[in-house]
Design a protein around this motif. Structure first.
Motif, PDB file in Angstrom:
ATOM      1  N   GLU A  62       0.848  -1.197   0.000  1.00 46.53           N
ATOM      2  CA  GLU A  62       0.000   0.000   0.000  1.00 46.53           C
ATOM      3  C   GLU A  62       0.878   1.239   0.000  1.00 46.53           C
ATOM      4  OE1 GLU A  62      -4.023  -1.180   2.258  1.00 46.53           O
ATOM      5  OE2 GLU A  62      -2.263  -1.240   3.543  1.00 46.53           O
ATOM      6  N   THR A  63       0.392   2.285  -0.623  1.00 53.07           N
ATOM      7  CA  THR A  63       1.115   3.547  -0.694  1.00 53.07           C
ATOM      8  C   THR A  63       0.815   4.402   0.531  1.00 53.07           C
ATOM      9  OG1 THR A  63      -0.684   4.672  -1.835  1.00 53.07           O
ATOM     10  CG2 THR A  63       0.962   3.531  -3.222  1.00 53.07           C
ATOM     11  N   GLU A  64       1.634   5.420   0.711  1.00 58.92           N
ATOM     12  CA  GLU A  64       1.400   6.370   1.782  1.00 58.92           C
ATOM     13  C   GLU A  64       0.023   7.012   1.630  1.00 58.92           C
ATOM     14  OE1 GLU A  64       4.122   9.702   3.762  1.00 58.92           O
ATOM     15  OE2 GLU A  64       3.408  10.285   1.762  1.00 58.92           O
ATOM     16  N   GLU A  65      -0.381   7.305   0.407  1.00 60.61           N
ATOM     17  CA  GLU A  65      -1.675   7.937   0.165  1.00 60.61           C
ATOM     18  C   GLU A  65      -2.834   7.048   0.627  1.00 60.61           C
ATOM     19  OE1 GLU A  65       0.769   7.668  -2.282  1.00 60.61           O
ATOM     20  OE2 GLU A  65       1.424   9.741  -2.031  1.00 60.61           O
ATOM     21  N   VAL A  66      -2.737   5.765   0.346  1.00 63.85           N
ATOM     22  CA  VAL A  66      -3.775   4.824   0.793  1.00 63.85           C
ATOM     23  C   VAL A  66      -3.811   4.758   2.312  1.00 63.85           C
ATOM     24  CG1 VAL A  66      -4.392   2.365   0.856  1.00 63.85           C
ATOM     25  CG2 VAL A  66      -3.772   3.446  -1.320  1.00 63.85           C
ATOM     26  N   LEU A  67      -2.654   4.720   2.930  1.00 59.02           N
ATOM     27  CA  LEU A  67      -2.586   4.585   4.383  1.00 59.02           C
ATOM     28  C   LEU A  67      -3.091   5.841   5.096  1.00 59.02           C
ATOM     29  CD1 LEU A  67       0.821   2.724   4.513  1.00 59.02           C
ATOM     30  CD2 LEU A  67      -1.428   1.739   4.979  1.00 59.02           C
ATOM     31  N   ILE A  68      -2.757   7.025   4.596  1.00 56.66           N
ATOM     32  CA  ILE A  68      -3.246   8.240   5.265  1.00 56.66           C
ATOM     33  C   ILE A  68      -4.749   8.386   5.051  1.00 56.66           C
ATOM     34  CG2 ILE A  68      -2.738   9.882   3.391  1.00 56.66           C
ATOM     35  CD1 ILE A  68      -2.436  10.486   7.207  1.00 56.66           C
ATOM     36  N   GLU A  69      -5.246   7.965   3.914  1.00 53.13           N
ATOM     37  CA  GLU A  69      -6.696   8.008   3.699  1.00 53.13           C
ATOM     38  C   GLU A  69      -7.401   7.070   4.676  1.00 53.13           C
ATOM     39  OE1 GLU A  69     -10.289   9.238   2.744  1.00 53.13           O
ATOM     40  OE2 GLU A  69      -8.417  10.219   2.178  1.00 53.13           O
ATOM     41  N   ARG A  70      -6.821   5.900   4.909  1.00 52.20           N
ATOM     42  CA  ARG A  70      -7.397   4.970   5.894  1.00 52.20           C
ATOM     43  C   ARG A  70      -7.380   5.609   7.274  1.00 52.20           C
ATOM     44  NH1 ARG A  70      -4.564  -0.077   5.324  1.00 52.20           N
ATOM     45  NH2 ARG A  70      -5.974  -0.330   3.571  1.00 52.20           N
ATOM     46  N   ALA A  71      -6.295   6.288   7.628  1.00 54.79           N
ATOM     47  CA  ALA A  71      -6.231   6.974   8.925  1.00 54.79           C
ATOM     48  C   ALA A  71      -7.336   8.021   9.035  1.00 54.79           C
ATOM     49  CB  ALA A  71      -4.857   7.608   9.116  1.00 54.79           C
ATOM     50  N   ARG A  72      -7.570   8.744   7.957  1.00 56.39           N
ATOM     51  CA  ARG A  72      -8.635   9.765   7.967  1.00 56.39           C
ATOM     52  C   ARG A  72     -10.015   9.143   8.159  1.00 56.39           C
ATOM     53  NH1 ARG A  72      -5.295  12.564   3.435  1.00 56.39           N
ATOM     54  NH2 ARG A  72      -4.368  14.271   4.620  1.00 56.39           N
ATOM     55  N   VAL A  73     -10.244   7.998   7.550  1.00 52.71           N
ATOM     56  CA  VAL A  73     -11.530   7.305   7.693  1.00 52.71           C
ATOM     57  C   VAL A  73     -11.678   6.744   9.111  1.00 52.71           C
ATOM     58  CG1 VAL A  73     -12.853   5.282   6.935  1.00 52.71           C
ATOM     59  CG2 VAL A  73     -11.773   6.774   5.240  1.00 52.71           C
ATOM     60  N   LEU A  74     -10.615   6.146   9.630  1.00 56.64           N
ATOM     61  CA  LEU A  74     -10.670   5.555  10.970  1.00 56.64           C
ATOM     62  C   LEU A  74     -10.769   6.603  12.069  1.00 56.64           C
ATOM     63  CD1 LEU A  74      -7.966   2.760  10.585  1.00 56.64           C
ATOM     64  CD2 LEU A  74     -10.438   2.417  10.812  1.00 56.64           C
ATOM     65  N   HIS A  75     -10.259   7.805  11.804  1.00 62.03           N
ATOM     66  CA  HIS A  75     -10.219   8.877  12.804  1.00 62.03           C
ATOM     67  C   HIS A  75     -10.815  10.164  12.211  1.00 62.03           C
ATOM     68  CE1 HIS A  75      -7.545   6.360  15.259  1.00 62.03           C
ATOM     69  NE2 HIS A  75      -6.978   6.039  14.112  1.00 62.03           N
ATOM     70  N   PRO A  76     -12.126  10.168  11.935  1.00 66.16           N
ATOM     71  CA  PRO A  76     -12.741  11.324  11.265  1.00 66.16           C
ATOM     72  C   PRO A  76     -12.672  12.628  12.071  1.00 66.16           C
ATOM     73  CG  PRO A  76     -14.432   9.817  12.058  1.00 66.16           C
ATOM     74  CD  PRO A  76     -13.107   9.138  12.256  1.00 66.16           C
ATOM     75  N   ASP A  77     -12.483  12.532  13.364  1.00 65.83           N
ATOM     76  CA  ASP A  77     -12.430  13.734  14.197  1.00 65.83           C
ATOM     77  C   ASP A  77     -11.026  14.321  14.281  1.00 65.83           C
ATOM     78  OD1 ASP A  77     -15.130  13.418  14.672  1.00 65.83           O
ATOM     79  OD2 ASP A  77     -14.812  12.300  16.521  1.00 65.83           O
ATOM     80  N   GLN A  78     -10.056  13.659  13.682  1.00 65.89           N
ATOM     81  CA  GLN A  78      -8.671  14.111  13.750  1.00 65.89           C
ATOM     82  C   GLN A  78      -8.261  14.745  12.420  1.00 65.89           C
ATOM     83  OE1 GLN A  78      -6.105  11.385  15.655  1.00 65.89           O
ATOM     84  NE2 GLN A  78      -4.238  12.378  14.967  1.00 65.89           N
ATOM     85  N   THR A  79      -7.466  15.798  12.504  1.00 67.85           N
ATOM     86  CA  THR A  79      -6.954  16.463  11.310  1.00 67.85           C
ATOM     87  C   THR A  79      -5.530  15.995  11.043  1.00 67.85           C
ATOM     88  OG1 THR A  79      -8.298  18.409  11.747  1.00 67.85           O
ATOM     89  CG2 THR A  79      -6.439  18.702  10.260  1.00 67.85           C
ATOM     90  N   PHE A  80      -5.268  15.603   9.818  1.00 64.94           N
ATOM     91  CA  PHE A  80      -3.927  15.210   9.398  1.00 64.94           C
ATOM     92  C   PHE A  80      -3.460  16.249   8.393  1.00 64.94           C
ATOM     93  CE2 PHE A  80      -6.114  11.318  10.615  1.00 64.94           C
ATOM     94  CZ  PHE A  80      -5.186  10.714  11.451  1.00 64.94           C
ATOM     95  N   GLY A  81      -2.556  17.110   8.817  1.00 67.85           N
ATOM     96  CA  GLY A  81      -2.039  18.150   7.934  1.00 67.85           C
ATOM     97  C   GLY A  81      -1.101  17.573   6.886  1.00 67.85           C
ATOM     98  N   ALA A  82      -0.567  18.428   6.050  1.00 67.58           N
ATOM     99  CA  ALA A  82       0.308  18.009   4.955  1.00 67.58           C
ATOM    100  C   ALA A  82       1.611  17.388   5.454  1.00 67.58           C
ATOM    101  CB  ALA A  82       0.618  19.203   4.056  1.00 67.58           C
ATOM    102  N   GLU A  83       2.027  17.714   6.641  1.00 64.86           N
ATOM    103  CA  GLU A  83       3.290  17.217   7.185  1.00 64.86           C
ATOM    104  C   GLU A  83       3.086  16.100   8.214  1.00 64.86           C
ATOM    105  OE1 GLU A  83       6.228  18.093   5.914  1.00 64.86           O
ATOM    106  OE2 GLU A  83       5.028  19.245   4.488  1.00 64.86           O
TER     107      GLU A  83
END
Length: 111
Positions: free
Chosen positions: A82-103
């Protein structure tokens, strides 16, 4: 890739509380996602649910389960690349209340 716990696992449980996604379960234990319980993936050793694993992308710059494992049995699963993009998208779905900035932290950005 999702992280995988190999058969060398000694069932110490050090990895389970380190996971920011609650993706690690004791062997034989059912796992949960979106309120639904699913059957255990492994019966005899701890296991990681691929649908919940982000390789700690978004949280840390290395997989925390691997960092604490005394026998180095937490490895990238070669069957689930899996790519970094897939993994960060999964993090966003699993943690909808958390903000993941560009860094956001990621093992892909080490060194």
């Amino acid at each position: 890739m999702s992280t995988l716990i190999t058969e060398e696992c000694i069932n110490c449980g050090a990895c389970e509380p380190e996971c920011p996604n609650t993706a690690i379960y004791e062997g034989g234990a059912q796992w949960e996602l979106n309120g639904a319980n699913k059957p255990a993936i492994k019966e005899d050793i701890y296991y990681i649910v691929p649908d919940k694993c982000t390789e700690c992308v978004g949280f840390f710059d290395q997989e925390q389960c691997a960092a604490v494992c005394p026998v180095d049995c937490c490895i990238p699963d070669p069957n689930i690349p899996e790519t970094e993009e897939v993994l960060i998208e999964r993090a966003r779905v699993l943690h909808p209340d958390q903000t993941f900035g560009a860094e956001f932290p990621s093992r892909f950005r080490k060194g």
